[in-house]
Design a protein around this motif. Structure first.
Motif, PDB file in Angstrom:
ATOM      1  N   LYS A   2       0.858  -1.182   0.000  1.00  0.00           N
ATOM      2  CA  LYS A   2       0.000   0.000   0.000  1.00  0.00           C
ATOM      3  C   LYS A   2       0.896   1.235   0.000  1.00  0.00           C
ATOM      4  CE  LYS A   2      -4.019  -1.865   2.384  1.00  0.00           C
ATOM      5  NZ  LYS A   2      -4.867  -1.771   3.566  1.00  0.00           N
ATOM      6  N   TYR A   3       0.607   2.131  -0.927  1.00  0.00           N
ATOM      7  CA  TYR A   3       1.348   3.377  -1.031  1.00  0.00           C
ATOM      8  C   TYR A   3       0.465   4.542  -0.622  1.00  0.00           C
ATOM      9  CZ  TYR A   3       4.940   1.041  -3.827  1.00  0.00           C
ATOM     10  OH  TYR A   3       5.953   0.218  -4.264  1.00  0.00           O
ATOM     11  N   GLU A  60      -1.993  -1.193  -3.717  1.00  0.00           N
ATOM     12  CA  GLU A  60      -3.087  -0.294  -3.386  1.00  0.00           C
ATOM     13  C   GLU A  60      -2.525   1.101  -3.178  1.00  0.00           C
ATOM     14  OE1 GLU A  60      -5.879  -1.742  -0.394  1.00  0.00           O
ATOM     15  OE2 GLU A  60      -4.999  -3.732  -0.671  1.00  0.00           O
ATOM     16  N   ILE A  61      -3.350   2.104  -3.490  1.00  0.00           N
ATOM     17  CA  ILE A  61      -2.932   3.498  -3.376  1.00  0.00           C
ATOM     18  C   ILE A  61      -3.909   4.234  -2.466  1.00  0.00           C
ATOM     19  CG2 ILE A  61      -2.651   5.683  -4.620  1.00  0.00           C
ATOM     20  CD1 ILE A  61      -1.902   4.011  -7.092  1.00  0.00           C
ATOM     21  N   ASN A  88      -8.043   0.194  -7.226  1.00  0.00           N
ATOM     22  CA  ASN A  88      -7.340  -0.092  -5.970  1.00  0.00           C
ATOM     23  C   ASN A  88      -6.914   1.187  -5.256  1.00  0.00           C
ATOM     24  OD1 ASN A  88      -7.548  -2.841  -6.310  1.00  0.00           O
ATOM     25  ND2 ASN A  88      -5.564  -3.028  -7.315  1.00  0.00           N
ATOM     26  N   THR A  89      -7.664   2.269  -5.479  1.00  0.00           N
ATOM     27  CA  THR A  89      -7.286   3.568  -4.927  1.00  0.00           C
ATOM     28  C   THR A  89      -8.370   4.121  -4.012  1.00  0.00           C
ATOM     29  OG1 THR A  89      -5.973   4.087  -6.907  1.00  0.00           O
ATOM     30  CG2 THR A  89      -6.637   5.936  -5.541  1.00  0.00           C
ATOM     31  N   LYS A 107      -2.317   2.413   7.540  1.00  0.00           N
ATOM     32  CA  LYS A 107      -2.755   1.921   6.233  1.00  0.00           C
ATOM     33  C   LYS A 107      -2.780   0.403   6.124  1.00  0.00           C
ATOM     34  CE  LYS A 107       1.742   2.335   3.968  1.00  0.00           C
ATOM     35  NZ  LYS A 107       1.971   0.927   3.785  1.00  0.00           N
ATOM     36  N   ASP A 108      -1.967  -0.268   6.894  1.00  0.00           N
ATOM     37  CA  ASP A 108      -1.886  -1.729   6.813  1.00  0.00           C
ATOM     38  C   ASP A 108      -2.633  -2.446   7.931  1.00  0.00           C
ATOM     39  OD1 ASP A 108      -0.180  -1.770   4.508  1.00  0.00           O
ATOM     40  OD2 ASP A 108       1.474  -1.149   5.806  1.00  0.00           O
TER      41      ASP A 108
END
Length: 141
Positions: A2-3, A60-61, A88-89, A107-108
């Motif tokens: 994930k970014y 994922e973004i 995926n955003t 985020k994770d």
């Protein structure tokens, strides 16, 4: 992976990334791309596309933007759509440091709905007037 991808007018995104590095440590999952003064949306699209090269279709973004409806956000969304990465955003506008920091740190660790509710709540909580309490002056000297 994930970014967290930060987009903004000017250098705001890069400055926010610098602050995140101070608070959350230097990370390879945070990308910042700003629209420099005098550059067109097409030029920004190329900069953004280059900035997200490491992001694959399986990643994922979390896209954070300075202004909802602004050129950096709308251009980034167009690039992501053209690259097949929009599904995926998660996109949130009106970024600030509490929002970005919470996004990076959690985020994770949570599902999509909980994540969005938490980061937006943190962003809102970070916006308030700060008042210093002044001691009352004593009339007697």
């Amino acid at each position: 992976m994930k970014y967290v991808v930060l987009v903004s007018h000017g250098d705001f995104a890069m400055g926010l990334k610098s602050s995140l590095n101070m608070l959350a440590g230097k990370r390879n999952d945070v990308i910042a791309v700003g629209l420099p003064d005098g550059k067109t949306a097409d030029e920004f699209a190329l900069m953004f596309k280059e900035g997200i090269q490491a992001v694959t279709g399986d990643d994922e973004i979390i896209l954070l933007a300075d202004i909802i409806g602004g050129s950096p956000l709308t251009t980034a969304l167009t690039v992501l759509a053209n690259e097949g990465k929009l599904a995926n955003t998660i996109t949130i506008g009106g970024m600030n440091l509490p929002l970005a920091l919470t996004a990076v740190l959690m985020k994770d660790s949570s599902d999509r709905e909980t994540f969005i509710a938490t980061v937006v709540s943190e962003a809102k909580a970070g916006l308030q007037e700060f008042k210093l309490e002044q001691p009352e002056e004593d009339d007697e000297i």
